[in-house]
Design a protein around this motif. Structure first.
Motif, short mmCIF file in Angstrom:
data_model
loop_
_atom_site.label_atom_id
_atom_site.label_comp_id
_atom_site.label_asym_id
_atom_site.label_seq_id
_atom_site.Cartn_x
_atom_site.Cartn_y
_atom_site.Cartn_z
N SER A 21 0.85 -1.18 0.00
CA SER A 21 0.00 0.00 0.00
C SER A 21 0.88 1.22 0.00
CB SER A 21 -0.91 0.00 1.25
OG SER A 21 -1.68 1.17 1.28
N THR A 22 1.07 1.78 -1.15
CA THR A 22 1.96 2.91 -1.28
C THR A 22 1.23 4.22 -1.22
OG1 THR A 22 1.77 2.88 -3.67
CG2 THR A 22 3.52 1.55 -2.72
N GLY A 23 -0.05 4.18 -1.54
CA GLY A 23 -0.80 5.43 -1.58
C GLY A 23 -0.51 6.21 -2.83
N LYS A 24 0.29 5.63 -3.72
CA LYS A 24 0.65 6.29 -4.97
C LYS A 24 0.51 5.31 -6.11
CE LYS A 24 4.02 9.37 -2.74
NZ LYS A 24 5.40 9.81 -2.74
N THR A 25 0.37 5.81 -7.28
CA THR A 25 0.28 4.94 -8.46
C THR A 25 1.59 4.90 -9.23
OG1 THR A 25 -0.49 6.80 -9.80
CG2 THR A 25 -2.16 5.43 -8.72
N GLY A 26 2.64 5.49 -8.66
CA GLY A 26 3.94 5.54 -9.34
C GLY A 26 4.51 4.16 -9.59
N THR A 27 4.43 3.27 -8.59
CA THR A 27 4.99 1.92 -8.74
C THR A 27 4.29 1.15 -9.83
OG1 THR A 27 5.55 1.90 -6.39
CG2 THR A 27 5.49 -0.22 -7.52
N SER A 28 2.94 1.24 -9.87
CA SER A 28 2.17 0.54 -10.89
C SER A 28 2.55 1.02 -12.29
CB SER A 28 0.68 0.73 -10.67
OG SER A 28 0.31 0.21 -9.40
N LYS A 29 2.78 2.32 -12.42
CA LYS A 29 3.15 2.86 -13.73
C LYS A 29 4.51 2.33 -14.16
CE LYS A 29 0.46 7.14 -13.46
NZ LYS A 29 0.52 8.62 -13.44
N TRP A 30 5.45 2.26 -13.21
CA TRP A 30 6.77 1.74 -13.55
C TRP A 30 6.71 0.27 -13.94
CZ3 TRP A 30 10.96 3.98 -15.05
CH2 TRP A 30 11.25 5.28 -14.65
N ARG A 31 5.89 -0.50 -13.23
CA ARG A 31 5.74 -1.92 -13.55
C ARG A 31 5.11 -2.11 -14.93
NH1 ARG A 31 3.21 -5.74 -9.41
NH2 ARG A 31 4.33 -7.18 -10.77
N LEU A 32 4.14 -1.28 -15.23
CA LEU A 32 3.51 -1.35 -16.55
C LEU A 32 4.50 -1.01 -17.65
CD1 LEU A 32 1.00 -1.72 -18.29
CD2 LEU A 32 0.45 0.70 -17.89
N LEU A 33 5.34 0.00 -17.40
CA LEU A 33 6.35 0.38 -18.39
C LEU A 33 7.36 -0.74 -18.60
CD1 LEU A 33 7.67 2.45 -20.26
CD2 LEU A 33 8.88 3.37 -18.26
N ILE A 34 7.81 -1.37 -17.50
CA ILE A 34 8.79 -2.46 -17.60
C ILE A 34 8.20 -3.65 -18.33
CG2 ILE A 34 10.14 -4.12 -16.26
CD1 ILE A 34 10.44 -1.97 -14.09
N ALA A 35 6.92 -3.99 -18.01
CA ALA A 35 6.27 -5.11 -18.67
C ALA A 35 6.10 -4.84 -20.17
CB ALA A 35 4.91 -5.37 -18.03
N THR A 36 5.78 -3.60 -20.50
CA THR A 36 5.61 -3.24 -21.92
C THR A 36 6.93 -3.38 -22.68
OG1 THR A 36 3.84 -1.68 -21.35
CG2 THR A 36 4.90 -1.41 -23.49
N LEU A 37 8.00 -2.87 -22.07
CA LEU A 37 9.32 -2.98 -22.73
C LEU A 37 9.76 -4.43 -22.86
CD1 LEU A 37 11.21 -0.01 -21.00
CD2 LEU A 37 10.27 -0.08 -23.33
N ALA A 38 9.47 -5.25 -21.85
CA ALA A 38 9.83 -6.67 -21.90
C ALA A 38 9.09 -7.37 -23.03
CB ALA A 38 9.54 -7.34 -20.56
N TRP A 39 7.79 -7.06 -23.19
CA TRP A 39 7.00 -7.67 -24.25
C TRP A 39 7.51 -7.25 -25.64
CZ3 TRP A 39 4.12 -11.54 -25.43
CH2 TRP A 39 3.29 -11.51 -26.55
N ILE A 40 7.83 -5.96 -25.78
CA ILE A 40 8.37 -5.48 -27.06
C ILE A 40 9.68 -6.17 -27.39
CG2 ILE A 40 9.29 -3.46 -28.26
CD1 ILE A 40 7.27 -1.75 -26.74
N ALA A 41 10.55 -6.32 -26.38
CA ALA A 41 11.84 -6.99 -26.60
C ALA A 41 11.64 -8.45 -26.97
CB ALA A 41 12.71 -6.87 -25.35
#
Length: 331
Positions: free
Chosen positions: A45-65
């Protein structure tokens, strides 16, 4: 030049977005096995959506690669011409009983004629890069030991394994030439060269040397003949040492006639050095002309995006734990 071998693989890029658009209830219908989320049981529980955004970005880059790796990126070099020229040489080696005569010398030791031939021919065979070689062994009759092949090591091995009187004690020179003619008939683009080594005269076989010569002429086969044997050697007996001619049975006239009639040449190998010189002369045979081939050096590059996808996946898997540790340290 950089290119993708399977460019159509990029059609899989929007699959996560399409799957995301499917309602959650319908997603469950496609799942044969429900796998719990990596973060279940871990209170984040971070109270922020920053971590989720970073995870989404990493997952997107991994899929593209990963999709990029599946598309097989590769680098094609400049076209390189490969000379498709080479000789087709059939080697016919005599294994008759007279080859036992120890009138040759190799590395300071007296050896028989076959051992000397093997010693010198080893280097001759290995120099035949790009050539097709075949091996015929003959005595009472002729046998095809190795068909025409680019595998020089196999030809050398079969020659080394040959032993005197393996196929009899007599000499079937006509059969050896006839068998070579039969094998060359199957090679339309061949320059049809036979190198025949013998130390005697024709004493056996189904066809005579004259008949074999006519066959070679009709099929345009060039025959190079080599007479093996020393001119003289010392022979010890009860009455002392006497000088003899160990090659008195060598039919040089017959060998010369076969070579000249087919456009070849007759050689006389009296020792190791002379046989080496003969092979050096045979190296100058004109190669057969074939179509020039081209190739482009290819270097696969898929492992770079694949390694990147693996690293990003590991980072994505470690994100919840790193977040949990960070929170514990703050508290």
């Amino acid at each position: 030049m950089f290119e993708f071998a399977w460019l159509w693989a990029f059609a899989a890029l929007p699959l996560p977005i399409l799957f995301r658009l499917i309602p959650e209830k319908k997603q469950g219908q496609f799942a044969a096995l429900k796998v719990p989320k990596l973060t279940s049981g871990i209170a984040v529980s971070t109270g922020k959506t920053g971590t989720s955004k970073w995870r989404l970005l990493i997952a997107t880059l991994a899929w593209i690669a990963l999709v990029t790796a599946a598309a097989r990126p590769q680098w094609l070099g400049e076209p390189v011409s490969i000379p498709a020229e080479g000789r087709d040489l059939m080697l016919a080696v005599d294994l008759s009983g007279s080859m036992k005569m120890e009138d040759m010398e190799v590395n300071g030791q007296q050896v028989d004629r076959l051992v000397m031939i093997k010693h010198v021919m080893k280097d001759f065979i290995q120099r035949r890069v790009g050539d097709r070689l075949g091996l015929i062994l003959f005595a009472d009759t002729a046998y095809l030991q190795t068909p025409l092949t680019y595998d020089r090591d196999t030809v050398e091995q079969f020659l080394n394994e040959a032993v005197i009187e393996l196929v009899g004690e007599q000499t079937a020179i006509g059969d050896a030439i006839g068998l070579a003619v039969k094998r060359f008939q199957q090679k339309e683009d061949s320059n049809r060269v036979l190198i025949l080594l013998t130390d005697g005269q024709n004493t056996a076989g189904n066809i005579t040397p004259e008949q074999a010569k006519e066959l070679a002429i009709s099929e345009k086969i060039t025959v190079y003949t080599i007479g093996v044997g020393a001119d003289q050697m010392l022979m010890r007996s009860l009455f002392g040492t006497r000088r003899i001619n160990p090659s008195q049975e060598l039919d040089e006239d017959m060998l010369q006639g076969i070579a000249q009639s087919t456009g070849g040449k007759y050689f006389r190998a009296r020792d190791t050095e002379s046989l080496q010189e003969i092979y050096a002369t045979l190296d100058e045979l004109e190669p057969v002309e074939r179509d020039t081939r081209q190739m482009r050096p290819l270097q696969a590059l898929f492992y770079y995006p694949l390694a990147l996808a693996l690293c990003l996946s590991l980072l994505l898997a470690c994100t919840p734990f790193l977040t949990m540790i960070s929170q514990k340290l703050k508290s």
